[in-house]
Write an enzyme that holds these catalytic residues in place. Structure first.
Site, PDB file in Angstrom:
ATOM      1  N   THR A 109       0.609  -0.752  -0.250  1.00 62.34           N
ATOM      2  CA  THR A 109       0.090   0.381  -0.281  1.00 62.34           C
ATOM      3  C   THR A 109       0.920   0.953  -0.180  1.00 62.34           C
ATOM      4  O   THR A 109       1.007   2.409  -0.851  1.00 62.34           O
ATOM      5  CB  THR A 109      -1.094  -0.260   0.926  1.00 62.34           C
ATOM      6  OG1 THR A 109      -1.592  -1.208   1.035  1.00 62.34           O
ATOM      7  CG2 THR A 109      -1.375   0.953   0.732  1.00 62.34           C
ATOM      8  N   TRP A 151       0.992  -9.861   3.764  1.00 67.03           N
ATOM      9  CA  TRP A 151      -0.106  -9.542   2.242  1.00 67.03           C
ATOM     10  C   TRP A 151       0.565  -9.802   0.992  1.00 67.03           C
ATOM     11  O   TRP A 151       0.249 -10.307  -0.240  1.00 67.03           O
ATOM     12  CB  TRP A 151       0.191  -7.450   2.386  1.00 67.03           C
ATOM     13  CG  TRP A 151      -0.756  -6.866   2.599  1.00 67.03           C
ATOM     14  CD1 TRP A 151      -1.810  -6.440   2.487  1.00 67.03           C
ATOM     15  CD2 TRP A 151      -1.119  -7.200   4.162  1.00 67.03           C
ATOM     16  NE1 TRP A 151      -2.278  -5.427   3.076  1.00 67.03           N
ATOM     17  CE2 TRP A 151      -1.796  -6.087   4.423  1.00 67.03           C
ATOM     18  CE3 TRP A 151      -0.322  -7.720   5.940  1.00 67.03           C
ATOM     19  CZ2 TRP A 151      -2.280  -5.435   6.070  1.00 67.03           C
ATOM     20  CZ3 TRP A 151      -1.020  -7.458   6.859  1.00 67.03           C
ATOM     21  CH2 TRP A 151      -2.231  -6.188   7.104  1.00 67.03           C
ATOM     22  N   ASN A 197      -3.757 -11.829   2.707  1.00 69.29           N
ATOM     23  CA  ASN A 197      -5.038 -10.243   2.972  1.00 69.29           C
ATOM     24  C   ASN A 197      -5.308 -10.118   1.748  1.00 69.29           C
ATOM     25  O   ASN A 197      -4.928 -10.027   0.574  1.00 69.29           O
ATOM     26  CB  ASN A 197      -3.852  -8.900   3.588  1.00 69.29           C
ATOM     27  CG  ASN A 197      -4.644  -7.729   4.009  1.00 69.29           C
ATOM     28  OD1 ASN A 197      -5.494  -7.718   4.405  1.00 69.29           O
ATOM     29  ND2 ASN A 197      -4.745  -6.849   3.116  1.00 69.29           N
ATOM     30  N   GLU A 198      -6.749  -9.834   1.903  1.00 71.38           N
ATOM     31  CA  GLU A 198      -7.442  -9.575   1.167  1.00 71.38           C
ATOM     32  C   GLU A 198      -7.499 -10.144  -0.442  1.00 71.38           C
ATOM     33  O   GLU A 198      -7.656  -9.607  -1.631  1.00 71.38           O
ATOM     34  CB  GLU A 198      -7.597  -8.074   0.523  1.00 71.38           C
ATOM     35  CG  GLU A 198      -8.184  -7.555   1.787  1.00 71.38           C
ATOM     36  CD  GLU A 198      -7.856  -5.878   1.788  1.00 71.38           C
ATOM     37  OE1 GLU A 198      -7.530  -5.212   0.710  1.00 71.38           O
ATOM     38  OE2 GLU A 198      -8.248  -5.276   2.756  1.00 71.38           O
ATOM     39  N   GLU A 274     -10.241  -5.615   9.596  1.00 72.65           N
ATOM     40  CA  GLU A 274      -9.740  -3.969   8.832  1.00 72.65           C
ATOM     41  C   GLU A 274     -10.794  -3.364   8.360  1.00 72.65           C
ATOM     42  O   GLU A 274     -12.136  -3.907   8.042  1.00 72.65           O
ATOM     43  CB  GLU A 274      -9.199  -4.857   7.468  1.00 72.65           C
ATOM     44  CG  GLU A 274      -8.465  -3.012   7.055  1.00 72.65           C
ATOM     45  CD  GLU A 274      -7.350  -3.449   6.054  1.00 72.65           C
ATOM     46  OE1 GLU A 274      -6.342  -4.497   6.368  1.00 72.65           O
ATOM     47  OE2 GLU A 274      -7.494  -2.737   4.833  1.00 72.65           O
ATOM     48  N   ARG A 396     -15.495   3.781   2.813  1.00 71.95           N
ATOM     49  CA  ARG A 396     -16.104   2.318   1.877  1.00 71.95           C
ATOM     50  C   ARG A 396     -16.420   1.693   3.612  1.00 71.95           C
ATOM     51  O   ARG A 396     -15.750   1.610   4.087  1.00 71.95           O
ATOM     52  CB  ARG A 396     -14.604   1.712   1.144  1.00 71.95           C
ATOM     53  CG  ARG A 396     -13.843   1.074   1.669  1.00 71.95           C
ATOM     54  CD  ARG A 396     -12.864  -0.336   0.620  1.00 71.95           C
ATOM     55  NE  ARG A 396     -11.632  -0.074   0.651  1.00 71.95           N
ATOM     56  CZ  ARG A 396     -10.472  -0.367   1.594  1.00 71.95           C
ATOM     57  NH1 ARG A 396     -10.381   1.541   1.066  1.00 71.95           N
ATOM     58  NH2 ARG A 396      -9.659  -0.215   2.184  1.00 71.95           N
TER      59      ARG A 396
END
Length: 685
Positions: A109, A151, A197-198, A274, A396
């Protein structure tokens, strides 16, 4: 100031009136008879029919990525003060949970975080700063819950593929070594471990991970899955008994305060693992206050974890200032205790993991919500929020419109709480400066009449905590130093014999990993250097660049001279660069523009307007080979740039119209070993 109205006995009214004269500077609190109160909703708080779900705590994420990068460089006492505001019980945010990135060498990120295993036979449990941060958190709160989550992953795990599930045993081994290393080298007990992660989960991998944890005596370490959406993992658990057994917590990201039916049917703990990720203004604080309550009211989530812990990265990187507080100036010592810290305190200072929500929680009649929690030993904490739609939008997901208006709310304590004589009151009002209060303690509320009820006048964008606990505190220190720009003259020779951290101060790696290095081949001037240490592309989480790059400085720099000694280690194909006016980083790094001055081991140089090398300003041949030190100098002034090699002009006055400003940077042509030394920048804005 808030007006909160109490239905109380005559004794309490007399007490309030006599106390008012001596309460200058505290809340003005008029107490009225029930008969005089405006009509409003009534809400019963009762444990007679049992309790709701167990509360697991409020926390924040460091990483995902490199969000705490600048924090480690802060001088004392400011670094310790920042940590106190985040972790010290009954002082500031007083977080119950710290979740950290298991560094995997990839861009995640706002930068890369180093892996403890860059290569297959490499193990180093002192890279990066997450170990240090976890120890600092534990030092302040020994009971804090620690979570690790990958991640990205080092490239060797993928066996040539950008995928961590090629060899499930190997990936599980890699993750378990991180947990074992945390204990062996830092005496840190990791409580929970995540999957990826995600990104996609693999059910067989989760099962293997559980078995490997157990084989290492780590039965206490619980598994969270899948740090993404509710739907897939929940449905899979209902159909797969073994998967159901090994997953302890279903963690979803940015759930918008709602869970799904399948997740609830599992009966597992549900977490917003998160959330937040919003500018830490009062709107961000409103977002945080709303979801801390409504994640449970709407979705039965018993933990909410903010991304990110502290905005300690260059502000112009993606999601600037999206932390609970801001600490992005180690060169000045300046930091800001933002309003989300005090919104956190409304819950964290008056609850603990292991408390239970009451079943009697819900929405207020005219907007807002309330929750109540108990330790089962007679203590009660009630948290009420009336955050408006306008002032509580999170980044979001999309927030459907709702209305909040002034209202009177009567709360009735029943069951084991009916005899509570007094509640401490803490108050926050977000919005206009003239009306703004953050975590202010008001006069306590006495409940001397037999029905154990009280009535509050609530307006929009308010937050109340009413609690039996008397330990709350709004901690403070003397103001930190004033904000200053990054120094316009900056030097680093990297001469650190035993570095406490693996990375040089203020450099923020955006692709690749740059570490302090002891060059045993050069006992002289270049014995201590900064080295790019990745020799293959990691298993990525974001769109890492094809080149490695580390940025530094002031994004507003326009005119500057950068000078750095460079050392290409890879014959023929190797290359390095220095750069100025770099205008992008983080997940946008592949498309970064700037002025990049490259030299290559094949005896060529190049000047480009972008990191990818598509925009070529100049190129040519030059006497350069690998395994030799060279000094590069890049000067950018106005619309022109010039470059020197070993203090001799190589190219001059090349027109550069875009970008107008940006960071300085160093980097390599590919994922290759290279060294840098004696970095020096002189800049004007």
């Amino acid at each position: 100031m808030a007006e909160w109205l109490l239905s109380a006995s005559r004794q309490r009214r007399v007490k309030a009136m006599t106390a008012a004269a001596g309460s200058a500077g505290r809340a003005a609190v008029p107490f009225l008879l029930c008969a005089l109160l405006a009509p409003g909703g009534a809400y019963v708080l009762d444990d007679s029919d049992g309790l709701g779900r167990e509360f697991d705590g409020i926390g924040a994420v460091s990483g995902g990525g490199a969000t705490s990068r600048l924090l480690v460089n802060y001088p004392e006492p400011y670094r310790s003060q920042i940590l106190d505001y985040l972790f010290k019980p009954n002082f500031g945010a007083s977080l119950h949970i710290l979740k950290v990135e298991i560094g995997g060498d990839g861009q995640t990120t706002d930068g890369t975080e180093p892996s403890h295993m860059h290569y297959a036979l490499d193990e180093n449990y002192f890279r990066g700063y997450e170990w240090w941060l976890m120890k600092e958190a534990k030092k302040r709160n020994p009971n804090i819950t620690l979570i690790g989550l990958p991640w990205s992953f080092p490239g060797w795990l993928g066996k040539g593929f950008d995928w961590p599930y090629v060899n499930l045993q190997l990936t599980a081994y890699y993750v378990v070594t991180w947990i074992v290393g945390a204990k062996r080298y830092h005496d840190l007990d990791i409580d929970y471990i995540g999957i990826w992660n995600e990104r996609s989960y693999n059910a067989n991998y989760i099962k293997i991970l559980r078995k490997m944890l157990n084989s290492q005596g780590l039965q206490r370490v619980k598994i969270i899955a899948s740090d993404n959406l509710w739907e897939s993992i929940s449905a899979a658990m209902l159909l797969d008994a073994e998967l159901f057994k090994v997953v302890d917590v279903i963690g979803a990201h940015y759930p918008g305060t709602h869970s799904v039916k399948d997740a609830r049917l599992t009966g597992k703990k549900l977490w917003s693992s998160e959330d937040f990720s919003t500018l830490n203004s009062d709107t961000g604080a409103g977002c945080w206050g709303r979801i801390l309550n409504q994640n449970y009211v709407n979705g039965y989530m018993t933990s909410t974890i903010a991304w990110n812990l502290v905005a300690s990265y260059y502000e112009q990187l993606p999601y600037g200032r999206c932390g609970l507080m801001t600490a992005q100036e180690p060169w000045s010592g300046h930091y800001v205790v933002e309003s989300p810290v005090w919104v956190s305190a409304h819950t964290t200072q008056f609850t603990q993991p292991g408390w239970y929500y009451l079943k009697t929680v819900g929405h207020l009649e005219k907007g807002g919500s309330y929750v109540a929690l108990t330790d089962g030993l007679g203590n009660l904490t009630i948290i009420i929020e009336t955050m408006s739609h306008k002032h509580s939008k999170c980044i979001r997901p999309f927030l459907p419109y709702f209305n909040v208006s002034q209202q009177f709310a009567t709360f009735v304590l029943k069951g084991s709480f009916s005899e509570i004589p007094e509640l401490q009151v803490w108050y926050t009002k977000l919005g206009k400066t003239s009306e703004r209060f953050l975590f202010k303690q008001l006069d306590s509320l006495w409940l001397l009449d037999s029905n154990g009820s009280f009535t509050l006048k609530l307006q929009e964008d308010e937050l109340f905590t009413l609690t039996t606990l008397t330990t709350g505190r709004k901690g403070s220190y003397l103001p930190p130093p004033k904000s200053q720009r990054f120094p316009s003259t900056y030097k680093d020779d990297f001469n650190v014999d035993y570095p406490f951290f693996s990375e040089a101060p203020n450099f923020a790696d955006q692709t690749g990993v740059f570490e302090y290095f002891t060059n045993m081949e050069d006992p002289g001037e270049h014995h201590f250097t900064l080295r790019q240490v990745l020799n293959q592309r990691p298993i990525t989480w974001a769109a890492d660049a094809s080149n490695t790059i580390s940025i530094i400085g002031d994004y507003n720099w326009t005119n500057l001279t950068i000078k750095c000694d460079v050392y290409i280690e890879t014959p023929d194909t190797g290359g390095v660069f220095i750069a100025g006016r770099v205008n992008k980083g983080g997940i946008l790094i592949r498309s970064a523009r700037g002025i990049f001055f490259w030299i290559f081991a094949n005896g060529s140089y190049r000047v480009t307007g972008d990191l990818a090398g598509w925009i070529i300003y100049a190129l040519g041949h030059v006497e350069v080979t690998a395994k030799t030190w060279y000094t590069l100098t890049l000067t950018i002034k106005g619309r022109f740039a010039s470059g020197m090699l070993n203090d001799k002009s190589l190219w001059t006055d090349i027109p550069v119209n875009f970008p107008k400003n940006g960071w300085a940077a160093i980097g390599t042509h590919s994922f290759e070993f290279a060294q840098f030394d004696n970095f020096h920048v002189e800049a004007t804005r």
